[in-house]
Design a protein around this motif. Structure first.
Motif, PDB file in Angstrom:
ATOM      1  N   ARG A  43       0.838  -1.194   0.000  1.00  0.00           N
ATOM      2  CA  ARG A  43       0.000   0.000   0.000  1.00  0.00           C
ATOM      3  C   ARG A  43       0.873   1.244   0.000  1.00  0.00           C
ATOM      4  O   ARG A  43       1.938   1.282   0.581  1.00  0.00           O
ATOM      5  N   ARG A  45       0.710   5.766   0.059  1.00  0.00           N
ATOM      6  CA  ARG A  45      -0.073   6.959   0.353  1.00  0.00           C
ATOM      7  C   ARG A  45       0.608   8.136  -0.317  1.00  0.00           C
ATOM      8  O   ARG A  45       1.736   8.029  -0.792  1.00  0.00           O
ATOM      9  N   ARG A  84     -10.910  -1.167  -3.859  1.00  0.00           N
ATOM     10  CA  ARG A  84     -10.125   0.026  -3.522  1.00  0.00           C
ATOM     11  C   ARG A  84     -10.999   1.059  -2.824  1.00  0.00           C
ATOM     12  O   ARG A  84     -12.191   1.181  -3.106  1.00  0.00           O
ATOM     13  N   GLU A  88      -7.750   5.875  -2.181  1.00  0.00           N
ATOM     14  CA  GLU A  88      -6.762   5.220  -3.040  1.00  0.00           C
ATOM     15  C   GLU A  88      -7.024   5.523  -4.514  1.00  0.00           C
ATOM     16  O   GLU A  88      -6.092   5.755  -5.287  1.00  0.00           O
TER      17      GLU A  88
END
Length: 116
Positions: A43, A45, A84, A88
């Protein structure tokens, strides 16, 4: 109109300094960073640095596209079906917009002239 103006203000009169799409994404603060330490399942960000006003302009562009641009609407539906989150999806769309902007800002490369 404000979107284009903000992009031009940030890139300045020297777009050659932005050599890649990644450089522009880092300048704007859209470049992905790992979500946390350890095993995060890949993941990512969005970083908190960068040019915040341009980041806000790109975010508004993405939000408008999510509402009115049919290919983006289809993309959001597809990614939502994959599981998702909206956050995201917006991150991915911001990066896609940066790719488009970088492509437009790239100076036209001169082609070598044919030898006569």
């Amino acid at each position: 109109m404000g979107t284009a103006a903000e992009i031009l203000v940030v890139t300045g009169d020297n777009p050659e300094r932005i050599r890649s799409e990644t450089t522009l994404a880092e300048l704007v603060g859209i470049a992905p960073v790992p979500a946390g330490p350890g095993m995060t399942g890949g993941r990512r960000r969005v970083g908190h640095g960068g040019h915040r006003r341009l980041n806000a302009v790109i975010c508004r562009t993405v939000i408008v596209r999510m509402r009115f641009h049919q290919p983006t609407i289809d993309y959001v539906a597809h990614r939502t079906a994959e599981g998702r989150t909206k956050r995201e999806i917006i991150r991915c769309l911001k990066r896609y917009v940066i790719r488009e902007v970088h492509h437009l800002l790239r100076p036209a490369r001169r082609r070598p002239s044919a030898a006569s």
